[in-house]
Write a protein that holds these residues in place. Sequence first.
Motif, short mmCIF file in Angstrom:
data_model
loop_
_atom_site.label_atom_id
_atom_site.label_comp_id
_atom_site.label_asym_id
_atom_site.label_seq_id
_atom_site.Cartn_x
_atom_site.Cartn_y
_atom_site.Cartn_z
N UNK A 68 0.84 -1.20 0.00
CA UNK A 68 0.00 0.00 0.00
C UNK A 68 0.87 1.25 0.00
N UNK A 69 1.92 1.21 0.81
CA UNK A 69 2.83 2.34 0.87
C UNK A 69 3.51 2.57 -0.48
N UNK A 70 3.95 1.50 -1.12
CA UNK A 70 4.58 1.62 -2.44
C UNK A 70 3.60 2.17 -3.46
N UNK A 71 2.34 1.75 -3.39
CA UNK A 71 1.33 2.28 -4.31
C UNK A 71 1.11 3.77 -4.10
N UNK A 72 1.06 4.19 -2.84
CA UNK A 72 0.89 5.62 -2.55
C UNK A 72 2.07 6.43 -3.07
N UNK A 74 4.01 5.54 -5.59
CA UNK A 74 3.95 5.50 -7.06
C UNK A 74 2.92 6.48 -7.61
N UNK A 75 1.84 6.70 -6.88
CA UNK A 75 0.82 7.65 -7.31
C UNK A 75 1.19 9.10 -7.00
N UNK A 76 2.27 9.30 -6.27
CA UNK A 76 2.72 10.64 -5.95
C UNK A 76 2.04 11.24 -4.74
N UNK A 77 1.36 10.43 -3.95
CA UNK A 77 0.68 10.94 -2.76
C UNK A 77 1.67 11.29 -1.65
N UNK A 78 2.81 10.59 -1.62
CA UNK A 78 3.84 10.88 -0.62
C UNK A 78 5.17 11.02 -1.33
N UNK A 79 6.11 11.76 -0.70
CA UNK A 79 7.42 11.94 -1.32
C UNK A 79 8.37 10.85 -0.84
N UNK A 80 9.59 10.86 -1.36
CA UNK A 80 10.53 9.79 -1.08
C UNK A 80 10.93 9.76 0.40
N UNK A 81 11.06 10.92 1.04
CA UNK A 81 11.43 10.94 2.46
C UNK A 81 10.34 10.31 3.33
N UNK A 82 9.09 10.67 3.07
CA UNK A 82 7.99 10.09 3.84
C UNK A 82 7.87 8.59 3.57
N UNK A 83 8.10 8.19 2.31
CA UNK A 83 8.06 6.76 1.95
C UNK A 83 9.10 5.99 2.76
N UNK A 84 10.33 6.50 2.80
CA UNK A 84 11.41 5.80 3.52
C UNK A 84 11.14 5.76 5.02
N UNK A 85 10.63 6.85 5.58
CA UNK A 85 10.33 6.88 7.01
C UNK A 85 9.26 5.85 7.37
N UNK A 86 8.22 5.83 6.59
CA UNK A 86 7.12 4.89 6.89
C UNK A 86 7.53 3.45 6.64
N UNK A 87 8.33 3.22 5.61
CA UNK A 87 8.81 1.87 5.34
C UNK A 87 9.69 1.38 6.48
N UNK A 88 10.55 2.25 6.98
CA UNK A 88 11.39 1.89 8.13
C UNK A 88 10.53 1.58 9.35
N UNK A 89 9.52 2.39 9.59
CA UNK A 89 8.62 2.16 10.71
C UNK A 89 7.89 0.82 10.58
N UNK A 90 7.41 0.51 9.38
CA UNK A 90 6.71 -0.76 9.16
C UNK A 90 7.65 -1.93 9.44
N UNK A 91 8.88 -1.85 8.96
CA UNK A 91 9.82 -2.95 9.12
C UNK A 91 10.32 -3.08 10.55
N UNK A 92 10.37 -1.99 11.32
CA UNK A 92 10.80 -2.05 12.70
C UNK A 92 9.74 -2.68 13.61
N UNK A 93 8.50 -2.58 13.24
CA UNK A 93 7.42 -3.09 14.11
C UNK A 93 7.04 -4.53 13.78
N UNK A 94 7.83 -5.21 13.05
CA UNK A 94 7.52 -6.62 12.72
C UNK A 94 7.64 -7.50 13.92
#
Length: 94
Positions: A68-72, A74-94
Amino acid sequence: MMYGGDGWMWNGGWGWGGWILMTLVMVAFWGLVITAVVLAVRYLAGGGSHHNRAGGGSAPADSRAENVLADRYARGEIDVDEYRQRLTLIRETR
Protein backbone atom coordinates in the motif's frame (compact mmCIF):
# COMPACT_ATOMS: atom_id res chain seq x y z
CA MET A 1 -45.77 -57.73 -10.83
CA MET A 2 -42.82 -55.80 -12.13
CA TYR A 3 -40.29 -58.61 -11.91
CA GLY A 4 -42.57 -61.47 -12.86
CA GLY A 5 -42.37 -63.75 -15.86
CA ASP A 6 -43.00 -60.96 -18.37
CA GLY A 7 -41.55 -58.08 -16.33
CA TRP A 8 -39.91 -55.23 -18.22
CA MET A 9 -36.68 -55.50 -16.23
CA TRP A 10 -35.63 -58.91 -17.46
CA ASN A 11 -37.51 -59.71 -20.63
CA GLY A 12 -37.73 -57.17 -23.38
CA GLY A 13 -36.09 -54.35 -21.39
CA TRP A 14 -33.25 -52.13 -22.52
CA GLY A 15 -30.81 -55.02 -22.59
CA TRP A 16 -27.09 -54.33 -22.20
CA GLY A 17 -27.53 -50.71 -23.17
CA GLY A 18 -29.64 -50.11 -20.08
CA TRP A 19 -27.06 -51.68 -17.80
CA ILE A 20 -24.27 -49.61 -19.35
CA LEU A 21 -26.33 -46.44 -19.05
CA MET A 22 -27.18 -47.18 -15.40
CA THR A 23 -23.50 -47.82 -14.67
CA LEU A 24 -22.43 -44.51 -16.23
CA VAL A 25 -25.15 -42.60 -14.41
CA MET A 26 -24.13 -44.14 -11.07
CA VAL A 27 -20.44 -43.34 -11.64
CA ALA A 28 -21.34 -39.73 -12.51
CA PHE A 29 -23.63 -39.48 -9.47
CA TRP A 30 -21.01 -40.74 -7.02
CA GLY A 31 -18.39 -38.55 -8.65
CA LEU A 32 -20.58 -35.51 -8.02
CA VAL A 33 -21.28 -36.58 -4.43
CA ILE A 34 -17.57 -37.08 -3.68
CA THR A 35 -16.68 -33.76 -5.34
CA ALA A 36 -19.34 -31.95 -3.30
CA VAL A 37 -18.06 -33.48 -0.05
CA VAL A 38 -14.44 -32.58 -0.83
CA LEU A 39 -15.37 -29.00 -1.74
CA ALA A 40 -17.48 -28.64 1.39
CA VAL A 41 -14.65 -29.90 3.61
CA ARG A 42 -12.13 -27.58 1.92
CA TYR A 43 -14.53 -24.63 2.26
CA LEU A 44 -15.18 -25.29 5.94
CA ALA A 45 -11.54 -26.04 6.78
CA GLY A 46 -10.28 -22.96 4.93
CA GLY A 47 -12.70 -20.60 6.62
CA GLY A 48 -14.52 -19.96 3.36
CA SER A 49 -12.15 -17.32 2.00
CA HIS A 50 -10.61 -17.95 -1.37
CA HIS A 51 -9.04 -14.55 -1.93
CA ASN A 52 -5.46 -13.59 -1.00
CA ARG A 53 -4.22 -17.07 -1.81
CA ALA A 54 -1.78 -16.27 -4.59
CA GLY A 55 1.33 -18.34 -4.10
CA GLY A 56 -0.31 -20.81 -1.74
CA GLY A 57 -1.08 -18.57 1.21
CA SER A 58 -2.19 -15.17 2.31
CA ALA A 59 0.31 -12.33 2.48
CA PRO A 60 1.40 -11.14 5.92
CA ALA A 61 -0.02 -7.84 7.14
CA ASP A 62 3.32 -6.02 7.00
CA SER A 63 3.85 -7.05 3.38
CA ARG A 64 0.42 -5.69 2.48
CA ALA A 65 1.27 -2.47 4.30
CA GLU A 66 4.48 -2.18 2.27
CA ASN A 67 2.50 -2.71 -0.93
CA VAL A 68 0.00 0.00 0.00
CA LEU A 69 2.83 2.34 0.87
CA ALA A 70 4.58 1.62 -2.44
CA ASP A 71 1.33 2.28 -4.31
CA ARG A 72 0.89 5.62 -2.55
CA TYR A 73 4.46 6.57 -3.44
CA ALA A 74 3.95 5.50 -7.06
CA ARG A 75 0.82 7.65 -7.31
CA GLY A 76 2.72 10.64 -5.95
CA GLU A 77 0.68 10.94 -2.76
CA ILE A 78 3.84 10.88 -0.62
CA ASP A 79 7.42 11.94 -1.32
CA VAL A 80 10.53 9.79 -1.08
CA ASP A 81 11.43 10.94 2.46
CA GLU A 82 7.99 10.09 3.84
CA TYR A 83 8.06 6.76 1.95
CA ARG A 84 11.41 5.80 3.52
CA GLN A 85 10.33 6.88 7.01
CA ARG A 86 7.12 4.89 6.89
CA LEU A 87 8.81 1.87 5.34
CA THR A 88 11.39 1.89 8.13
CA LEU A 89 8.62 2.16 10.71
CA ILE A 90 6.71 -0.76 9.16
CA ARG A 91 9.82 -2.95 9.12
CA GLU A 92 10.80 -2.05 12.70
CA THR A 93 7.42 -3.09 14.11
CA ARG A 94 7.52 -6.62 12.72
